[in-house]
Design a protein around this motif. Structure first.
Motif, mmCIF file in Angstrom:
data_model
loop_
_atom_site.group_PDB
_atom_site.id
_atom_site.type_symbol
_atom_site.label_atom_id
_atom_site.label_comp_id
_atom_site.label_asym_id
_atom_site.label_seq_id
_atom_site.Cartn_x
_atom_site.Cartn_y
_atom_site.Cartn_z
ATOM 1 N N ASP A 70 -48.712 8.998 0.350
ATOM 2 C CA ASP A 70 -49.096 9.177 1.757
ATOM 3 C C ASP A 70 -49.994 8.055 2.260
ATOM 4 O O ASP A 70 -50.466 8.093 3.400
ATOM 5 C CB ASP A 70 -49.825 10.527 1.938
ATOM 6 N N GLN A 71 -50.215 7.080 1.425
ATOM 7 C CA GLN A 71 -51.073 5.955 1.800
ATOM 8 C C GLN A 71 -50.481 5.185 2.993
ATOM 9 O O GLN A 71 -49.269 5.123 3.158
ATOM 10 C CB GLN A 71 -51.223 5.020 0.588
ATOM 11 N N LYS A 72 -51.345 4.620 3.813
ATOM 12 C CA LYS A 72 -50.912 3.831 4.967
ATOM 13 C C LYS A 72 -51.246 2.358 4.715
ATOM 14 O O LYS A 72 -52.227 2.049 4.048
ATOM 15 C CB LYS A 72 -51.596 4.318 6.245
ATOM 16 N N PRO A 73 -50.465 1.449 5.240
ATOM 17 C CA PRO A 73 -49.240 1.666 6.022
ATOM 18 C C PRO A 73 -48.059 2.015 5.127
ATOM 19 O O PRO A 73 -48.031 1.640 3.952
ATOM 20 C CB PRO A 73 -49.031 0.307 6.698
ATOM 21 N N LYS A 74 -47.104 2.732 5.725
ATOM 22 C CA LYS A 74 -45.933 3.124 4.945
ATOM 23 C C LYS A 74 -45.137 1.892 4.521
ATOM 24 O O LYS A 74 -44.704 1.795 3.380
ATOM 25 C CB LYS A 74 -45.038 4.064 5.772
ATOM 26 N N VAL B 64 -32.740 -15.248 -0.759
ATOM 27 C CA VAL B 64 -33.779 -14.240 -0.562
ATOM 28 C C VAL B 64 -34.933 -14.931 0.153
ATOM 29 O O VAL B 64 -35.523 -15.881 -0.368
ATOM 30 C CB VAL B 64 -34.264 -13.655 -1.903
ATOM 31 N N VAL B 65 -35.249 -14.478 1.358
ATOM 32 C CA VAL B 65 -36.268 -15.164 2.164
ATOM 33 C C VAL B 65 -37.517 -14.325 2.386
ATOM 34 O O VAL B 65 -38.568 -14.858 2.766
ATOM 35 C CB VAL B 65 -35.700 -15.602 3.531
ATOM 36 N N ALA B 66 -37.441 -13.010 2.157
ATOM 37 C CA ALA B 66 -38.595 -12.151 2.434
ATOM 38 C C ALA B 66 -38.384 -10.791 1.754
ATOM 39 O O ALA B 66 -37.333 -10.533 1.141
ATOM 40 C CB ALA B 66 -38.777 -11.979 3.940
ATOM 41 N N PHE B 67 -39.389 -9.912 1.900
ATOM 42 C CA PHE B 67 -39.328 -8.575 1.307
ATOM 43 C C PHE B 67 -39.966 -7.557 2.244
ATOM 44 O O PHE B 67 -40.875 -7.880 3.019
ATOM 45 C CB PHE B 67 -40.091 -8.534 -0.023
ATOM 46 N N GLY B 68 -39.447 -6.337 2.149
ATOM 47 C CA GLY B 68 -40.096 -5.201 2.763
ATOM 48 C C GLY B 68 -40.449 -4.225 1.650
ATOM 49 O O GLY B 68 -39.671 -4.057 0.709
ATOM 50 N N GLY B 69 -41.621 -3.614 1.748
ATOM 51 C CA GLY B 69 -42.040 -2.681 0.696
ATOM 52 C C GLY B 69 -42.482 -1.351 1.264
ATOM 53 O O GLY B 69 -43.306 -1.319 2.189
ATOM 54 N N ARG B 70 -41.943 -0.239 0.713
ATOM 55 C CA ARG B 70 -42.300 1.109 1.186
ATOM 56 C C ARG B 70 -43.166 1.807 0.159
ATOM 57 O O ARG B 70 -42.800 1.912 -1.022
ATOM 58 C CB ARG B 70 -41.043 1.947 1.427
ATOM 59 N N GLY C 262 -39.445 -4.721 11.021
ATOM 60 C CA GLY C 262 -40.829 -4.372 11.254
ATOM 61 C C GLY C 262 -41.347 -4.726 12.635
ATOM 62 O O GLY C 262 -42.538 -4.659 12.895
ATOM 63 N N THR C 263 -40.464 -5.129 13.538
ATOM 64 C CA THR C 263 -40.881 -5.500 14.892
ATOM 65 C C THR C 263 -39.869 -4.956 15.896
ATOM 66 O O THR C 263 -38.765 -4.565 15.532
ATOM 67 C CB THR C 263 -40.922 -7.034 15.062
ATOM 68 N N SER C 264 -40.276 -4.953 17.165
ATOM 69 C CA SER C 264 -39.305 -4.660 18.216
ATOM 70 C C SER C 264 -38.284 -5.790 18.241
ATOM 71 O O SER C 264 -38.577 -6.921 17.849
ATOM 72 C CB SER C 264 -39.999 -4.561 19.576
ATOM 73 N N LEU C 265 -37.092 -5.495 18.723
ATOM 74 C CA LEU C 265 -36.041 -6.503 18.779
ATOM 75 C C LEU C 265 -36.494 -7.690 19.623
ATOM 76 O O LEU C 265 -37.080 -7.521 20.686
ATOM 77 C CB LEU C 265 -34.776 -5.901 19.379
#
Length: 588
Positions: A220-224, A210-216, A279-282
């Motif tokens: 309605d708060q930003k950023p999603k 496990v090297v990182a995380f994404g959180g949603r 979370g980024t462009s390719l």
């Protein structure tokens, strides 16, 4: 303390640079060397060369170079000790742990431990009462508990101290949590959770860490979405979500989706080759990783304007790696997850049908172009054909060009040969522009690297080149070290970098061991290793002779004296007195 000589010698004997680099790069023999496309930058003509004679590699395009350890450090994003451990494990050698300076490796180990514990904490929270909000979100999105467990999904509590308190109990420090980017520092000197009140997606590397995380966020708060920043164990530009699963696909085809839920939904539906950039462009780095595990990639981004623009940007990046690129447009402006769920039990079959019908990137780009022109007017036809020829000019395969030129000819009523000739003309222009840019970039990069490694070279290029010539001679002719060192002392080498390398070679020879590029790796940085590799590679075809070396010594002695004399003219009385004293001491 350095690694013991006996261990490095054994590692060198068991780590054949040809075999190791061949597992990452398709190499072809050219004389006594091996050549391929560089894995560290995009290129169509191979400028990456492996030199079995001295165990080095060098790219004449991006100027990356070094030995087998340097290669593993760069390709696997490891530090020195980790790269040695990697090669030792591959060779079946046990690491000599005593005296090794592995502080950065230890930090990375601690960060990976924190990430693992954090993933466990988020997952256990998800299936507890406190995580009901997160579990309801995943279940409403159609995920089964099996899929949730498979991806290790979780929930970060709304308290801003839940995770940091948990990790403190496990004896992790504030600095370690900040390094892992699971916590943020406060003005008071404390730390708070980086993620809170979010559905959590752990990001796992190709080794299962496990090297990182994404959180949603679930409001309605930003950023999603928020994602882990770069850490000692993670580079966002190289990360690909679910690549740890997708790398095992058997059909050589990967599906590049836009978001976490799209990928998870596709895997749940049986499409286990689905991945996403994070979370980024390719990036070109991500494209190269994809090319290691697949021959074909299908871009399946959202059908909205942002998704289609992202697809247009991704196409040339993927094509540069030699991948066959296709584009799947999901009907109804839906994303893959919505499409599969909206079709119920038929969702997977319907999506597979879309997948098999997906056109390649040229067809996709031509179709998109056509929508922007009025083909009923002559002006619209001309503008469309002009833009279409721009697209066709990117084709290297003449058969492909013939096919698409024929289709355009039938569609618009213009001679096929006219379309082919215009496309070739534009292709030649693109090639010339690319070559000019490549030359400018290479020269700029080489100068900047020389400036970084050997800043004194710019002021005294003739002396610096003479120093490099002697270094090259000594590396390939160790039996001449004693003779050369008697004629030229390290103190007479003008540039600091040249003196370091020259001294290292002489001192190494005094120890009585044959010289290997691997010996440099402990003492020199990656950038410095590239510089040493360039010195050897640039003189590989025309080796420096003993007579050449004597001429280089003459240049160094004569021009150094000239430089010193010039400096004396500008010096004050105290500096002159010090200079004269140094000369007198030298004569004694």
């Amino acid at each position: 303390m350095a690694l013991p000589d006996y261990f490095l010698q054994e590692l060198k004997d068991r780590s054949d640079i040809n075999d190791i680099i061949s597992s990452y790069v398709n190499l072809k023999r050219r004389g006594k060397n091996l050549v391929g496309l560089c894995p560290f930058h995009n290129e169509k003509t191979g400028s990456f060369t492996v030199y079995p004679e001295n165990g080095s590699f060098y790219c004449f395009g991006c100027h990356a170079g070094g030995d087998v350890i340097t290669f593993i450090m760069k390709i696997e994003n490891l530090d020195y000790i980790e790269a040695v451990k990697f090669l030792a494990g591959r060779a079946g050698l046990k690491m000599p742990e005593e005296g090794v300076d592995d502080s950065f490796s230890k930090l990375k180990t601690r960060v990976l431990e924190i990430n693992r514990e954090t993933a466990r904490f988020y997952h256990s929270t998800l299936i507890s009462e406190e995580g009901k909000k997160g579990l309801d979100y995943f279940l409403k999105r159609g995920l089964s508990m099996q899929t949730i467990r498979h991806f290790g999904l979780g929930y970060s509590p709304e308290s801003k101290f839940a995770l940091v308190n948990h990790l403190k109990k496990l004896k992790y420090t504030n600095d370690e949590m900040i390094s892992a980017n699971v916590a943020l520092p406060t003005k008071s000197g404390n730390v708070i959770d980086r993620f809170y009140g979010r559905a959590m997606f752990p990001i796992i590397d190709l080794r299962g860490n496990v090297v990182a995380f994404g959180g949603r966020i679930l409001t309605d708060q930003k950023p999603k979405y928020i994602n882990t920043s770069d850490t000692p164990v993670y580079k966002k530009s190289q990360g690909l979500f679910a690549m740890n699963f997708a790398k095992n696909v058997q059909d050589g085809r990967l599906i590049l989706a836009e978001g976490y839920m799209d990928v998870i939904s596709l895997h749940a539906a049986g499409f286990t080759g689905a991945i996403a950039s994070l979370g980024t462009s390719l990036t070109s780095e991500q494209a190269k990783i994809i090319a290691r595990y697949a021959k074909e990639v299908v871009i399946c981004y959202d059908s909205d304007e942002a998704g289609q623009k992202a697809a247009q940007r991704a196409i040339p990046i993927l094509r540069e790696t030699g991948l066959l690129v296709k584009v799947l447009a999901v009907p109804g402006n839906k994303d893959p997850d919505e499409f599969i769920r909206s079709n119920g039990k038929d969702g997977p079959a319907r999506f597979r049908q879309l997948l098999e019908q997906s056109g390649n990137d040229i067809e996709y780009r031509l179709q998109k172009l056509k929508q922007g022109f009025d083909l009923k007017s002559n002006d619209g036809k001309v503008r469309y054909l002009t833009a279409a020829c721009e697209v066709l000019s990117s084709l290297d395969n003449f058969i492909e060009l013939e096919v698409y030129a024929g289709k355009l000819s039938e569609e618009i009523g213009v001679e096929k040969n006219a379309i082919i000739q215009q496309s070739k003309k534009l292709s030649a222009q693109r090639k010339r522009q690319r070559e000019r840019k490549q030359i400018r970039d290479e020269v700029k990069m080489l100068h900047s690297e020389d400036a970084a490694v050997n800043p004194q070279k710019a002021k005294n290029p003739r002396i610096a080149n003479a120093e490099e010539g002697i270094i090259s001679y000594l590396f390939y002719n160790p039996d001449g070290i004693r003779s050369i060192s008697e004629k030229l002392s390290p103190e007479e080498i003008h540039t600091d970098f040249g003196r370091r390398v020259y001294s290292f070679i002489i001192n190494h020879n005094i120890i009585g061991k044959p010289l290997s590029l691997m010996d440099f790796t402990q003492e020199f940085s990656q950038q410095e290793m590239s510089a040493v590799s360039r010195i050897l590679a640039s003189r590989n075809d025309a080796k420096v002779t003993y007579r050449d070396a004597e001429e280089y010594i003459s240049i160094i002695k004569n021009e150094t004296a000239f430089i010193e004399a010039d400096q004396i003219l500008k010096a004050d009385n105290e500096d002159i007195n010090n200079y004269l004293k140094a000369l007198r001491d030298k004569k004694k």
